[in-house]
Structure formats: structure tokens, C-alpha cells
Design a protein around this motif. Structure first.
Motif, PDB file in Angstrom:
ATOM      1  N   ASN A   1      26.198  -8.253  -1.834  1.00 22.46           N
ATOM      2  CA  ASN A   1      25.164  -8.941  -1.085  1.00 22.46           C
ATOM      3  C   ASN A   1      23.845  -8.845  -1.847  1.00 22.46           C
ATOM      4  OD1 ASN A   1      24.082  -6.267  -0.406  1.00 22.46           O
ATOM      5  ND2 ASN A   1      25.795  -6.163   1.029  1.00 22.46           N
ATOM      6  N   TYR A   2      22.832  -9.454  -1.290  1.00 24.12           N
ATOM      7  CA  TYR A   2      21.471  -9.354  -1.839  1.00 24.12           C
ATOM      8  C   TYR A   2      20.517  -9.302  -0.649  1.00 24.12           C
ATOM      9  CZ  TYR A   2      17.476 -10.096  -4.906  1.00 24.12           C
ATOM     10  OH  TYR A   2      16.306  -9.936  -5.604  1.00 24.12           O
ATOM     11  N   LEU A   3      20.026  -8.120  -0.355  1.00 22.20           N
ATOM     12  CA  LEU A   3      19.268  -7.888   0.874  1.00 22.20           C
ATOM     13  C   LEU A   3      17.777  -8.111   0.647  1.00 22.20           C
ATOM     14  CD1 LEU A   3      21.074  -4.671   2.167  1.00 22.20           C
ATOM     15  CD2 LEU A   3      21.654  -7.074   2.579  1.00 22.20           C
ATOM     16  N   PRO A   4      17.105  -8.844   1.553  1.00 24.98           N
ATOM     17  CA  PRO A   4      15.661  -9.067   1.412  1.00 24.98           C
ATOM     18  C   PRO A   4      14.878  -7.801   1.723  1.00 24.98           C
ATOM     19  CG  PRO A   4      16.432  -9.974   3.480  1.00 24.98           C
ATOM     20  CD  PRO A   4      17.660  -9.500   2.742  1.00 24.98           C
ATOM     21  N   SER A   5      13.691  -7.735   1.179  1.00 25.73           N
ATOM     22  CA  SER A   5      12.839  -6.571   1.437  1.00 25.73           C
ATOM     23  C   SER A   5      12.230  -6.620   2.833  1.00 25.73           C
ATOM     24  CB  SER A   5      11.719  -6.500   0.393  1.00 25.73           C
ATOM     25  OG  SER A   5      12.264  -6.401  -0.905  1.00 25.73           O
ATOM     26  N   LEU A   6      11.953  -7.830   3.332  1.00 23.94           N
ATOM     27  CA  LEU A   6      11.327  -7.988   4.646  1.00 23.94           C
ATOM     28  C   LEU A   6      12.148  -8.955   5.485  1.00 23.94           C
ATOM     29  CD1 LEU A   6       7.532  -8.335   3.738  1.00 23.94           C
ATOM     30  CD2 LEU A   6       8.682  -6.344   4.692  1.00 23.94           C
ATOM     31  N   GLU A   7      12.269  -8.640   6.747  1.00 21.93           N
ATOM     32  CA  GLU A   7      12.913  -9.555   7.677  1.00 21.93           C
ATOM     33  C   GLU A   7      11.893 -10.581   8.151  1.00 21.93           C
ATOM     34  OE1 GLU A   7      14.462  -7.247  10.834  1.00 21.93           O
ATOM     35  OE2 GLU A   7      15.574  -5.874   9.533  1.00 21.93           O
ATOM     36  N   PRO A   8      12.341 -11.744   8.631  1.00 20.11           N
ATOM     37  CA  PRO A   8      11.395 -12.731   9.146  1.00 20.11           C
ATOM     38  C   PRO A   8      10.566 -12.171  10.290  1.00 20.11           C
ATOM     39  CG  PRO A   8      13.578 -13.688   8.867  1.00 20.11           C
ATOM     40  CD  PRO A   8      13.736 -12.213   8.668  1.00 20.11           C
ATOM     41  N   GLY A   9       9.306 -12.531  10.326  1.00 21.29           N
ATOM     42  CA  GLY A   9       8.419 -12.050  11.377  1.00 21.29           C
ATOM     43  C   GLY A   9       6.986 -12.009  10.907  1.00 21.29           C
ATOM     44  N   SER A  10       6.104 -11.523  11.755  1.00 16.49           N
ATOM     45  CA  SER A  10       4.677 -11.406  11.444  1.00 16.49           C
ATOM     46  C   SER A  10       4.363  -9.978  11.031  1.00 16.49           C
ATOM     47  CB  SER A  10       3.828 -11.805  12.661  1.00 16.49           C
ATOM     48  OG  SER A  10       4.070 -13.155  13.000  1.00 16.49           O
ATOM     49  N   TYR A  11       3.533  -9.843  10.022  1.00 15.38           N
ATOM     50  CA  TYR A  11       3.189  -8.529   9.481  1.00 15.38           C
ATOM     51  C   TYR A  11       1.677  -8.457   9.257  1.00 15.38           C
ATOM     52  CZ  TYR A  11       8.193  -8.079   8.462  1.00 15.38           C
ATOM     53  OH  TYR A  11       9.562  -8.009   8.562  1.00 15.38           O
ATOM     54  N   ASP A  12       1.162  -7.232   9.251  1.00 19.29           N
ATOM     55  CA  ASP A  12      -0.242  -6.976   8.941  1.00 19.29           C
ATOM     56  C   ASP A  12      -0.322  -5.999   7.784  1.00 19.29           C
ATOM     57  OD1 ASP A  12      -1.343  -8.589  10.947  1.00 19.29           O
ATOM     58  OD2 ASP A  12      -1.070  -7.007  12.450  1.00 19.29           O
ATOM     59  N   VAL A  13      -1.235  -6.273   6.879  1.00 17.48           N
ATOM     60  CA  VAL A  13      -1.528  -5.357   5.784  1.00 17.48           C
ATOM     61  C   VAL A  13      -2.921  -4.802   6.012  1.00 17.48           C
ATOM     62  CG1 VAL A  13      -1.875  -5.129   3.306  1.00 17.48           C
ATOM     63  CG2 VAL A  13      -0.043  -6.569   4.160  1.00 17.48           C
ATOM     64  N   ALA A  14      -3.042  -3.487   6.129  1.00 18.44           N
ATOM     65  CA  ALA A  14      -4.333  -2.832   6.358  1.00 18.44           C
ATOM     66  C   ALA A  14      -4.765  -2.130   5.076  1.00 18.44           C
ATOM     67  CB  ALA A  14      -4.239  -1.833   7.500  1.00 18.44           C
ATOM     68  N   VAL A  15      -5.999  -2.381   4.671  1.00 21.15           N
ATOM     69  CA  VAL A  15      -6.545  -1.793   3.451  1.00 21.15           C
ATOM     70  C   VAL A  15      -7.761  -0.957   3.816  1.00 21.15           C
ATOM     71  CG1 VAL A  15      -7.537  -2.251   1.185  1.00 21.15           C
ATOM     72  CG2 VAL A  15      -5.759  -3.757   2.092  1.00 21.15           C
ATOM     73  N   THR A  16      -7.748   0.286   3.370  1.00 22.07           N
ATOM     74  CA  THR A  16      -8.900   1.171   3.587  1.00 22.07           C
ATOM     75  C   THR A  16      -9.440   1.612   2.237  1.00 22.07           C
ATOM     76  OG1 THR A  16      -7.439   3.097   3.719  1.00 22.07           O
ATOM     77  CG2 THR A  16      -8.011   2.003   5.798  1.00 22.07           C
ATOM     78  N   CYS A  17     -10.719   1.928   2.200  1.00 20.25           N
ATOM     79  CA  CYS A  17     -11.370   2.304   0.947  1.00 20.25           C
ATOM     80  C   CYS A  17     -12.256   3.521   1.186  1.00 20.25           C
ATOM     81  CB  CYS A  17     -12.198   1.124   0.422  1.00 20.25           C
ATOM     82  SG  CYS A  17     -12.980   1.435  -1.177  1.00 20.25           S
ATOM     83  N   GLY A  18     -12.368   4.374   0.207  1.00 18.69           N
ATOM     84  CA  GLY A  18     -13.209   5.551   0.323  1.00 18.69           C
ATOM     85  C   GLY A  18     -13.587   6.078  -1.041  1.00 18.69           C
ATOM     86  N   MET A  19     -14.473   7.056  -1.074  1.00 23.34           N
ATOM     87  CA  MET A  19     -14.923   7.655  -2.331  1.00 23.34           C
ATOM     88  C   MET A  19     -14.721   9.152  -2.243  1.00 23.34           C
ATOM     89  SD  MET A  19     -18.434   5.498  -3.024  1.00 23.34           S
ATOM     90  CE  MET A  19     -18.663   6.285  -4.620  1.00 23.34           C
ATOM     91  N   THR A  20     -14.015   9.706  -3.196  1.00 21.05           N
ATOM     92  CA  THR A  20     -13.702  11.124  -3.198  1.00 21.05           C
ATOM     93  C   THR A  20     -14.988  11.947  -3.356  1.00 21.05           C
ATOM     94  OG1 THR A  20     -11.562  10.627  -4.182  1.00 21.05           O
ATOM     95  CG2 THR A  20     -12.335  12.908  -4.325  1.00 21.05           C
ATOM     96  N   GLY A  21     -15.180  12.892  -2.440  1.00 19.43           N
ATOM     97  CA  GLY A  21     -16.322  13.802  -2.533  1.00 19.43           C
ATOM     98  C   GLY A  21     -17.626  13.236  -2.017  1.00 19.43           C
ATOM     99  N   VAL A  22     -17.603  12.041  -1.470  1.00 20.18           N
ATOM    100  CA  VAL A  22     -18.828  11.416  -0.964  1.00 20.18           C
ATOM    101  C   VAL A  22     -18.621  11.037   0.494  1.00 20.18           C
ATOM    102  CG1 VAL A  22     -20.462   9.506  -1.213  1.00 20.18           C
ATOM    103  CG2 VAL A  22     -19.408  10.536  -3.247  1.00 20.18           C
ATOM    104  N   ASP A  23     -19.534  11.427   1.354  1.00 22.53           N
ATOM    105  CA  ASP A  23     -19.468  11.060   2.756  1.00 22.53           C
ATOM    106  C   ASP A  23     -20.130   9.696   2.935  1.00 22.53           C
ATOM    107  OD1 ASP A  23     -19.297  10.886   5.448  1.00 22.53           O
ATOM    108  OD2 ASP A  23     -20.748  12.488   5.893  1.00 22.53           O
TER     109      ASP A  23
END
Length: 767
Positions: free
Chosen positions: A20-42
Motif C-alpha cells: 500500500n501507500y499510506l497518506p500522511s494526513l487524512e482528509p479534513g481541516s487542520y490548523d498549524v500554530a506557530v510560536t516565536c520566542g528569544m532565548t534568555g530574553v523576556d
């Protein structure tokens, strides 16, 4: 599928099967969340999370026609298919596993199946078409009906555009569906993935060239004879999504009360007639090419049929050389006929004389008009317009392509700008010894003046200007008394210089790349109307193959016609003559790259620089073979002779061009569309996982029919009991770990391969 796969296409003749050849994602709706930060800095709340939504879609109620490949038996065919299991090639290898068959089902279970239905299996009522298929919108299909089971799919969860789309479905009695459909644990065995080499095939429609998903049926076709004719069968690729609870269970389990009918979404379908008395399989069709021509090799050449023992005449000689008499209207209004022959010839064509007026060898000589290549036969009083038509064909195709015309005109303008600059500077008498690079540089004067200043003349110039009284005009430095020659003669003189010719040759690669790419395709007859190649249907009758030589003079005149669109004066003709040799050399070198570029497969490139001409021979096939086997494999001299072009021109016409005249040409069934079934004797040939025959047949006794669900005459007749079959195969030398790929290896029937060759090549009688 293994995690790591080999890069690039497989070697010729090699095929690999995967479960077989299996897909990585099934059909449907998805969200990608991206967060950003700086090490050692508040950073406090300065960086806020960012969310991006996206949707993964997959086919559900219908398929794109491009996703459907070969089907066997071929659509609308009539053949002996009683021992064959219908199968379908899908050009998207992930398609059978893009959706889940049902909640809680593993991804390895495909959501679709191929059903083979006989005339009495489908509910035929007012809502059904001639084959039992029903057409409706998706919304109508999902609307509940009394006594009819429909997929457990919630309409609000379907995209509105999909709900409004048209689809096909079929209604089966519940008892029939459960008698014919595979059991849930059998589904995975009926679908697998193949990787094959497609170098000897026409263009692939798959997203990944050489990769395909294969779905095959668990039921043999109905081959009953009715009034001497076979039985029409319907093959349907159906969706089982939301219907897994209605699939047949193991024979030992009791069935609960079931509704009257089950309506299935039909993703694609085709019909065929299974007739034990018919002869329309692969071997019969290919052998028919020869038997239809009475076994005479001369009848496999592109020329109209001739009467038996005709009297010798000049007209007969022309007909034997592949010419046709076509209606010709003279410029003064008279109607007569003229000879015409396209680029495909039954014999090696005599080359045209050199187009140079002096008759001497001239690499830049070219044909300037169709009148130059209009041949008059004084002994017959008839014209031969073969090459005149080629010239006008090339001219018409070039004029219809705006991008090509502009690229050619812009290159000519640039060349004239360079030549004008060279002529201007040579006319001053101060650049006679200058190299070409200085003659073409826009800033040569400025550099020469700077050179004089840097040589120590700067102080003398300033002193000279300082001694001049006010208002005094400096006398102009006299120029040598040199007259500017006629522009045409000047252009011819410049084009006669070796360094100027080298400059123009360099421009071919720098500025004419688009032009030479276009001409390379034209040299392989892309975009040439088919009636210019085959002007009469008698040259390529139904169910025939024709082998031919290629008239290189016809191709040369075709290219000259295309290039003539920018030739309007003697100056243009002179530039064309200077350009012609490097231009055609670049075209010839690129001819072997056309197929590789169109297929996006660099490995298909063929070296074509130098002599002989790139395309030397080819073949045309007009047959149901092309429609039934669009992945037909063609190879010449076992791959030693390269294919420059291989295209399906219409549903039943295939054109192949070779880079040399082959000694043998083989036609084979496509590897990715290998058929399934049993061999003669109601057995299958056992094979190792690598495909090597074990030299044993299965079953040893009793015949393959013992692995059918029910005896003949029962509703489930001709349906394989896959559980029982897999268990029995696990006790053979094949091994006990039998998956979809290994089962397919056992059920594959040996592919057909037929070779055309001289009798002395294969030995024995005429082949």
C-alpha cells in the motif's frame, strides 16, 4: 511501503510491488500554530502565536478522469475473458488509502473496491440507465430513501460544491451485494501499489511517473453464451465509505435482517463482453496486423493497396514509393492532380539537391519559398508538391505561434544592430585592425579617448586648448575618403568574415534558445496536422501497423518554412544563410531532448548531435490495441535503438519515432497494467516474492474453482474466497506471510510480448 525508496526510475523490465501507500494526513481541516520566542530574553506578550488553517481534500463520490488509467478487460471490448479478474490502474498511488473505509478501521484497509456485475445483478428500474447506473447530484444520492441503504455520510460535513456536483451510483439488492462484495478482512488484498519503468511507453498521466495503484476484482466475469454471443459485464469501482457494516461477514456468522437494497457511489465504470468464441485479446490484435496483410511484409509499409500484377508504369512506381495523387487547382484555375507524399516513406527517400543557386556545397543555403521546392515531372506532365506543402506547413505553424515569431524577430533585430555597429565603425577607417569585440562594444570610442589621455597626451591637449584665442573654432580632423558601401553588399561582406560568423553562432545559443527548442519539436513533427503525415486513410487502415522511413529532406524544408516568416529581403536571406548551419546544429542536438523535457525525465534524453539525422524511422498503429492498452510498451532492438517520440495521437492511433532503423520491434502489454486470473488448466503459477517462478502450479489437484465462495448456479458464483485462498497459499513454498503485493504476484498472468523482425533475425518461418 518501506520508508526509504530508491531514487529515479527502475531499470527497464523491472517491476516492484508494494502492499500500500499510506497518506500522511487524512482528509479534513487542520490548523498549524506557530510560536516565536528569544532565548534568555523576556519578551512579555510581544510575540503572539499565529495560527493558519488548511484543508486536506480527497476524492469521495467521483474521480478526475486523469486519475483513471488502464482497465482490463478493455472498455467496450469483446474477448475471451472467462479466466480473467477485471482490474483497474489508478494514476494516483495514494488514492485507495486517502480515506478511511469506516470509523475505527485501520488505514491499510482501502475505501473502495472493484465489483464485477452481470446482467441480472443490478436493480433495473425507471431511475437506472442502460447499464443500471443512476445519475444524480451528491446531495440527492445522500438523501435517505425507504428500504435503501446509503453510505453513513453526514451531508453537512460535505463541501457545498461537492454536494451540488453530479455523480453516478448503482443500486444492488442487499443479498447480491453481500454475495459479491469482498469481506472487510479481504479488502486489503485487492489493492496494491506498483512501480514500473515507463521509458518505452507514451506519456504517463500519473502524478508520480512510474507509480500506480492497482485495484482488482474478486469475481470472474460471466462468460455465458446467449444466442451465440457473449455476456456483457459491468465493472464498477465503488466507494465503501460508510458501508463497512453491510459488507459480508464470515460464512459461519449469522446475518441479521437486512434492507432490500444498497446504493453505492460509482467512481468509474466500464463494460465489456466476455465471449469464449471471440478473439480480441492482446495477442490476437497484434497478430491480426500481419494476418490482415496476408503475411506479406511489403503490406506493412505506408502506401495504398495496389492491384495484383499491375502493368509497369511511372505512376505505379510513384504509388510504390508512397505517393498519392491529390486534387490540384492551378493558379490559373484549372483542376488537375499532383503527387504528394508526407515525411513517412516506404523506401529511403532520395535527398533534395543543394538549394544553392551555384550548385556548390553551401552550409548556409536554404529554401526560400515553396516555389523553389515545387517539382515538375516533364515526362508525366505532373507536379510533385510534397516539399512545397512541407514548406507552407512549417510557415503556417510558425505564423500561428506568436511567442516563436517574436523570439525569432527579436534575435534578428539584435543581429542587425550588431552588424550596423560594426559597419559604422569600419567605415571611419580607424578600426580596420580592431578585434570584433571592440567593433561591437558600445563604449569603444570612450575607451580609446581615455587610452590616449592615459598615454601622456592629456597635457598636450590642455596646452593646445589654452593657446586658442577666444571664439576660435577648432578645425575638424579630416577623415579618410571612404565611401559607405551598399547596405546589402556591406551585410554580405560582414557575414563573410569568420569572426562575424562565430559571433552569430554564439548568438544562436545566447538568444535563440527558445527558437531552437521550438524547432526541435517541429523536427519531430509535433503540431504538424495528421493529414499532412497520413493524407489518405488507406495508408493506415483500421487494425493495422505501418513501418516507415523518414524523409529528412521533408523535415529540412519544414524547418526552412518555419524560419521563412522573418525573411523579407535579401539582407534577411543573407543573415538566414549565415545562421542556418549553427541553428540546425543546435536543433539537431536538442531533438534528442524533446521527449525527456516533455516527460520531465532527463534519463530519456538521447544523443543526437552530428550525423545521421536524429529521426530515421518509425511506426504507426491504428487499432483498438491503443484504446485498450494505452500504456502499450514499444521497444526496438531490445532497447538498443532509442525512442525520440512516442505519442498517442487519438484514442486508436499511436506514433513512434526511432533514432535509427531498427531490426526488431516488440510490442508488450504494459507492466503496470498486468492482468490477473488463472492460467490454462484452471491453475496459477507459483512465484517467489521476487517474481521467480517456483516451477509449481496451484492447486496441485482439484482446480482453482475449489476456492470460490459458492458452486456454479449460486448467487456468489465466480467469486473468490480470498480468506480460504490466502490460507492455502500460506502452506505452499510461497510462504505464510502473504500480503497484497505477494498475492498479486501469484495471481498475475504472464504478459504478452510479440516481436516484428525479418525471418533471418528470429529464424524459421516469416515472423
Amino acid at each position: 511501503m518501506p520508508d526509504q525508496q530508491g531514487d529515479g526510475p527502475l531499470p527497464s523490465g523491472v517491476i516492484q510491488l508494494y502492499d500500500n501507500y499510506l497518506p500522511s494526513l487524512e482528509p479534513g481541516s487542520y490548523d498549524v500554530a506557530v510560536t516565536c520566542g528569544m532565548t534568555g530574553v523576556d519578551t512579555g506578550d510581544y510575540f503572539q502565536p499565529v495560527t493558519q488553517g488548511f484543508e486536506v481534500r480527497a476524492p469521495q463520490f467521483f474521480l478526475d478522469a486523469r486519475d483513471v488509467g488502464e482497465m482490463y478487460p478493455p472498455s467496450d471490448s469483446n474477448g475471451e475473458y472467462g479466466s480473467v479478474l477485471p482490474s483497474l490502474v489508478l494514476n494516483q498511488r495514494v488514492l485507495p488509502w486517502e480515506r478511511l473505509a469506516g470509523d475505527g478501521q485501520p488505514k491499510t484497509v482501502p475505501w473502495l473496491a472493484l465489483l464485477t456485475l452481470g446482467p441480472d445483478d443490478v436493480v433495473m428500474d425507471s431511475g437506472a440507465g442502460p447499464t443500471g447506473l443512476r445519475t444524480s447530484t451528491v446531495a440527492q444520492f445522500l438523501t435517505p430513501e425507504d428500504g435503501v441503504v446509503k453510505p453513513a455520510i453526514d451531508p453537512p460535513g460535505v463541501d457545498p460544491d461537492v454536494l451540488a456536483a453530479t455523480m453516478q451510483s448503482i443500486l444492488l439488492p442487499t443479498a447480491t451485494f453481500q454475495a459479491l462484495a469482498p469481506r472487510l478482512d479481504e479488502l486489503r488484498y485487492l489493492t496494491h501499489v506498483r512501480q514500473t519503468d515507463t521509458a518505452a511507453q507514451a506519456d504517463s498521466n500519473g502524478a508520480d511517473d512510474g507509480w500506480y495503484a492497482i485495484v482488482w476484482s474478486n469475481r470472474f466475469p460471466d462468460s455465458s453464451l446467449v444466442n451465440g454471443a457473449g455476456t456483457r459485464n459491468l465493472a464498477c469501482l465503488v466507494s465503501l465509505e460508510g458501508l463497512t457494516s453491510y459488507l459480508p461477514s464470515a460464512p459461519s456468522q449469522e446475518q441479521e435482517q437486512q434492507p432490500a437494497g444498497i446504493q453505492l457511489a460509482v467512481l468509474t465504470s466500464w463494460t465489456f463482453v466476455s465471449n469464449p468464441a471471440a478473439a480480441e485479446n492482446f495477442a490476437d490484435l497484434v497478430e491480426g496486423f500481419v494476418t490482415q496483410e496476408s503475411g506479406d511484409p511489403d503490406n506493412l509499409l505506408p502506401r495504398i493497396p495496389l492491384p495484383d500484377n499491375p502493368p509497369a508504369s511511372a505512376a505505379l512506381d510513384r504509388l510504390r514509393q508512397g505517393y498519392l495523387p491529390l486534387t490540384f487547382h492551378t493558379p490559373v484555375g484549372e483542376q488537375t492532380f499532383a503527387w504528394y507524399r508526407g515525411p513517412f516513406t516506404p523506401t529511403v527517400a532520395q535527398p533534395l539537391p543543394n538549394p544553392s543557386r551555384s550548385g556548390t556545397a553551401d552550409d548556409g543555403a536554404h529554401w526560400r519559398s515553396s516555389s523553389q521546392v515545387t517539382i515538375y515531372l516533364p515526362d508525366q506532365g505532373v507536379f510533385d508538391h510534397s516539399y512545397a506543402a512541407a514548406f507552407e506547413t512549417g510557415r503556417s505553424i510558425a505564423l500561428s505561434d506568436r511567442a516563436f515569431a517574436l523570439a525569432l524577430l527579436n534575435a534578428r533585430r539584435h543581429a542587425y544592430t550588431q552588424l550596423a555597429r560594426i559597419g559604422d565603425r569600419l567605415s571611419t577607417g580607424r578600426f580596420d585592425a580592431a578585434p570584433l569585440s571592440e567593433l561591437t562594444d558600445r563604449h569603444t570610442h570612450r575607451r580609446q579617448f581615455a587610452a590616449h589621455v592615459n598615454a601622456g597626451l592629456g597635457d598636450d591637449l590642455r596646452q593646445t586648448f589654452a593657446r586658442l584665442p577666444g571664439g576660435t573654432t577648432t578645425p575638424r580632423t579630416p577623415r579618410p575618403d571612404r565611401r559607405r558601401p551598399d547596405p546589402v553588399e556591406e551585410t554580405r561582406a560582414l557575414l563573410g568574415r569568420d569572426d562575424v560568423r562565430e559571433m552569430l553562432a554564439q548568438q544562436v545559443s545566447d538568444r535563440l534558445d527558445q527558437v531552437t527548442d521550438w524547432l526541435a519539436e517541429l523536427a519531430l513533427l509535433h503540431n504538424v496536422p495528421f493529414n499532412h503525415l497520413v493524407p489518405d486513410a488507406r495508408l493506415l487502415p483500421v487494425e493495422s501497423i505501418r513501418f516507415f522511413h523518414i524523409d529528412q529532406s521533408w523535415i529540412d524544408v519544414l524547418l526552412d518554412g518555419a524560419l521563412s516568416i522573418a525573411v523579407h529581403s535579401s539582407r534577411d536571406a543573407a543573415l538566414q544563410a549565415a545562421w542556418r548551419a549553427p541553428l540546425l546544429a543546435a536543433v539537431q542536438a536538442k531533438t534528442g531532448q524533446v521527449r525527456a523535457r516533455r516527460r520531465r525525465r532527463p534519463d530519456l534524453a538521447v544523443p543526437t548531435a552530428g550525423d545521421p539525422a536524429p529521426a530515421s524511422a518509425g511506426l504507426l498503429i491504428r487499432s483498438a490495441l491503443i484504446a485498450g492498452w494505452p500504456g502499450l510498451v514499444v521497444d526496438a532492438d531490445d532497447g538498443a535503438t532509442a525512442i525520440l517520440r512516442m505519442d498517442i495521437l487519438s484514442p486508436d492511433v499511436l506514433l513512434v519515432l526511432f533514432d535509427a532503423v531498427p531490426q526488431t520491434v516488440s510490442l508488450s502489454e504494459p507492466w503496470h497494467g498486468l492482468r490477473f486470473g488463472v492460467e490454462d488448466g484452471d491453475v496459477i503459477q507459483l512465484r517467489k516474492p521476487d517474481g521467480t517462478p517456483l516451477g509449481q502450479t496451484f492447486p496441485a489437484t482439484g482446480g482453482f474453482s475449489q476456492y470460490l465462495r459458492a458452486p456454479e448456479g449460486q448467487p456468489a458464483e465466480r467469486v473468490i474466497d480470498l480468506d480460504q485462498l490466502v490460507t492455502a497459499l500460506g502452506q505452499t513454498p510461497v510462504g505464510d506471510s502473504i500480503g497484497p503485493a505477494l498475492l498479486a504476484t501469484q495471481m498475475v498472468q504472464a504478459p504478452e510480448r510479440l516481436t516484428f523482425a525479418p525471418a533471418t533475425t528470429l529464424g524459421g518461418a516469416d515472423q
